[in-house]
Design a protein around this motif. Sequence first.
Motif, PDB file in Angstrom:
ATOM      1  N   PRO A 151     -28.951   9.167  97.760  1.00 21.31           N
ATOM      2  CA  PRO A 151     -27.931   8.188  98.148  1.00 21.31           C
ATOM      3  C   PRO A 151     -26.551   8.848  98.165  1.00 21.31           C
ATOM      4  CG  PRO A 151     -29.358   7.340  96.401  1.00 21.31           C
ATOM      5  CD  PRO A 151     -29.630   8.800  96.512  1.00 21.31           C
ATOM      6  N   TYR A 152     -25.783   8.595  99.230  1.00 19.83           N
ATOM      7  CA  TYR A 152     -24.494   9.290  99.360  1.00 19.83           C
ATOM      8  C   TYR A 152     -23.578   8.505 100.285  1.00 19.83           C
ATOM      9  CZ  TYR A 152     -22.481  13.793  97.958  1.00 19.83           C
ATOM     10  OH  TYR A 152     -21.774  14.791  97.310  1.00 19.83           O
ATOM     11  N   HIS A 204     -26.199   5.248  93.787  1.00 23.46           N
ATOM     12  CA  HIS A 204     -25.602   5.169  95.125  1.00 23.46           C
ATOM     13  C   HIS A 204     -24.124   5.558  95.010  1.00 23.46           C
ATOM     14  CE1 HIS A 204     -29.092   3.310  97.128  1.00 23.46           C
ATOM     15  NE2 HIS A 204     -29.343   2.885  95.900  1.00 23.46           N
ATOM     16  N   LEU A 243     -22.427  -0.281 101.351  1.00 19.39           N
ATOM     17  CA  LEU A 243     -22.967  -1.051 100.232  1.00 19.39           C
ATOM     18  C   LEU A 243     -21.861  -1.648  99.370  1.00 19.39           C
ATOM     19  CD1 LEU A 243     -25.624  -1.813  98.732  1.00 19.39           C
ATOM     20  CD2 LEU A 243     -25.433   0.368  97.511  1.00 19.39           C
ATOM     21  N   GLN A 272     -20.289   7.241  96.057  1.00 19.37           N
ATOM     22  CA  GLN A 272     -19.220   7.360  97.042  1.00 19.37           C
ATOM     23  C   GLN A 272     -18.072   8.127  96.412  1.00 19.37           C
ATOM     24  OE1 GLN A 272     -16.430   4.024  97.838  1.00 19.37           O
ATOM     25  NE2 GLN A 272     -17.859   2.730  96.697  1.00 19.37           N
ATOM     26  N   GLN A 317     -32.099  -2.297 101.435  1.00 18.38           N
ATOM     27  CA  GLN A 317     -32.027  -0.909 101.891  1.00 18.38           C
ATOM     28  C   GLN A 317     -31.349  -0.762 103.248  1.00 18.38           C
ATOM     29  OE1 GLN A 317     -32.646   0.574  98.723  1.00 18.38           O
ATOM     30  NE2 GLN A 317     -33.331   2.212 100.102  1.00 18.38           N
ATOM     31  N   TYR A 337     -19.867   6.110  91.382  1.00 17.08           N
ATOM     32  CA  TYR A 337     -20.983   5.291  91.849  1.00 17.08           C
ATOM     33  C   TYR A 337     -20.478   4.011  92.503  1.00 17.08           C
ATOM     34  CZ  TYR A 337     -24.175   8.121  88.979  1.00 17.08           C
ATOM     35  OH  TYR A 337     -24.901   9.147  88.437  1.00 17.08           O
ATOM     36  N   THR A 338     -21.169   3.595  93.540  1.00 13.36           N
ATOM     37  CA  THR A 338     -21.021   2.257  94.098  1.00 13.36           C
ATOM     38  C   THR A 338     -21.897   1.291  93.319  1.00 13.36           C
ATOM     39  OG1 THR A 338     -20.619   3.126  96.309  1.00 13.36           O
ATOM     40  CG2 THR A 338     -21.403   0.851  96.155  1.00 13.36           C
ATOM     41  N   GLU A 361     -31.675   5.249  90.997  1.00 13.30           N
ATOM     42  CA  GLU A 361     -30.924   5.780  92.127  1.00 13.30           C
ATOM     43  C   GLU A 361     -29.437   5.501  91.908  1.00 13.30           C
ATOM     44  OE1 GLU A 361     -33.705   5.736  96.045  1.00 13.30           O
ATOM     45  OE2 GLU A 361     -32.699   3.836  95.604  1.00 13.30           O
ATOM     46  N   TYR A 368     -28.495   7.482 102.914  1.00 15.62           N
ATOM     47  CA  TYR A 368     -28.993   8.691 102.272  1.00 15.62           C
ATOM     48  C   TYR A 368     -28.622   9.889 103.139  1.00 15.62           C
ATOM     49  CZ  TYR A 368     -31.835   5.579  99.374  1.00 15.62           C
ATOM     50  OH  TYR A 368     -32.253   4.605  98.501  1.00 15.62           O
ATOM     51  N   THR A 372     -27.966   0.708 102.601  1.00 14.09           N
ATOM     52  CA  THR A 372     -27.890   1.998 101.920  1.00 14.09           C
ATOM     53  C   THR A 372     -27.708   3.140 102.913  1.00 14.09           C
ATOM     54  OG1 THR A 372     -30.292   2.332 101.920  1.00 14.09           O
ATOM     55  CG2 THR A 372     -29.329   1.155 100.043  1.00 14.09           C
ATOM     56  N   SER A 380     -21.816   5.763 100.052  1.00 18.24           N
ATOM     57  CA  SER A 380     -22.354   4.404 100.116  1.00 18.24           C
ATOM     58  C   SER A 380     -21.265   3.348 100.301  1.00 18.24           C
ATOM     59  CB  SER A 380     -23.155   4.114  98.847  1.00 18.24           C
ATOM     60  OG  SER A 380     -24.170   5.077  98.660  1.00 18.24           O
TER      61      SER A 380
END
Length: 456
Positions: A314-315, A396, A320, A398, A338, A408-409, A394, A343, A341, A317
């Motif tokens: 995950p990148y 996610h 989201l 940013q 998803q 993280y998001t 996971e 990736y 999301t 994001s």
Amino acid sequence: MKTTRILQSGALALTLLATGVMAAVSEQEAAQLGASLTPLGAEMAGNADGSIPAWTGGLPSNAGAVDGKGFLADPFAAEQPLFTITAANAEQYRDKLSAGQLAMLKRYADSYKIPVYPTHRSAAVPDEIYAAAKRSALHTTAVDGGNGLQNFADSRYYAFPIPKNGIEVVWNHITRYRGGNVRRWITQATPQTGGSYSLVRFEDEVAFPADMPDIDADKASNVLLYFKQRVTAPARLAGNVLLVHETIDQVKEPRLAWLYNAGQRRVRRAPQVAYDGPGTAADGMRTADNFDLFSGAPDRYDWKLVGKKEMYIPYNSYKLDSPTLKYDDVLKAGHINQDLTRYELHRVWEVEATLKSGERHIYAKRHMYFDEDSWQLALVDHYDGRGQLWRVAEGHAQSYYNHKVPGYTLEALYDLIAGRYLALGMKNEEKSAYAFGFKATGADYTPAALRTAGVR
């Protein structure tokens, strides 16, 4: 003279072994930072086929607009997925997926998918943090078998940007840059198997001794950070407050934690806020050390550095994190939505954690994947005492580019056996996103201050 030097070198080596000290890197190795390696120790170059580009400095601070609540515009909003991994084509990509991702694709074959977008190496931190990482590389050493750090106080960040073993990779995640003193307003949910959920809202604060003018640096030399978490909803939990003094060497000086119970109006020590103690208001869906994907003392595990590999993680994001979304848009039965999301293919450091003989923890093994550019955990597979894959985490991620802070998001922790999950860190419907650089004092992070913090 030559014999004397050999004897002196041998004596030094024996001393280091006896005290469990791991040496810092040489000047020659540290010179790679900012040259063949990024200033934080990732490979500067892209991969052979160009699917991972070279790092060119990460996202600039003006990469997108910032709204009045602090939410960031998506710099990559116009991009479409290159392809989508589903249960039907998972075998084609299995060498770049974790066991947990493959299990999620199988468990939720009709709904879980991995949309893969172009890779952007967006992680960046301020120049002074790059300089701190260089100091860490030259001076920081691990002691007590890797359970603590020595000569780290002056650098404060990224203890081992050129790691030699698994525990050093873990320390980079623990000591990564979080933007200095930061406050956030976030939401947690633990949906039932059918998708119904209740929300728990938190106001979190993280503060660092070096950014608090009234803190005695010598007295706080073993303190990594201060953490305060206030529950603001639902009403039955509102006003409960958790306070943590996170120590660097938690074997020498265990994490200090206190809980203020608003109903009882009492402050109590909380030694259970560590290791596999229950996470706050998490309905048994996470442990204390699942917070931040992994946090706390590393001493109960042996950490094996498997190596580096390319994986879909995950990148970036931003979609989201959009404030136009409602939590109903994000939270679905079995897993988050998803479709929201993103990736990307990135290089990760792979570390395997195995519970030491004689130690206790509900996770007997953890397989962990750390993003090379930010040192932030991206994926974690958790195994129970029978060796069965149990939970899949996971992160996610940013880059909060306006402050040059990787973060993280949303943190998701999926229970493959129960068919439930935990989502932590959502802020789509909150009054604000993150507040970086707020003024904090040591008096704010004492047990006596908890009563004031817990006023409903």
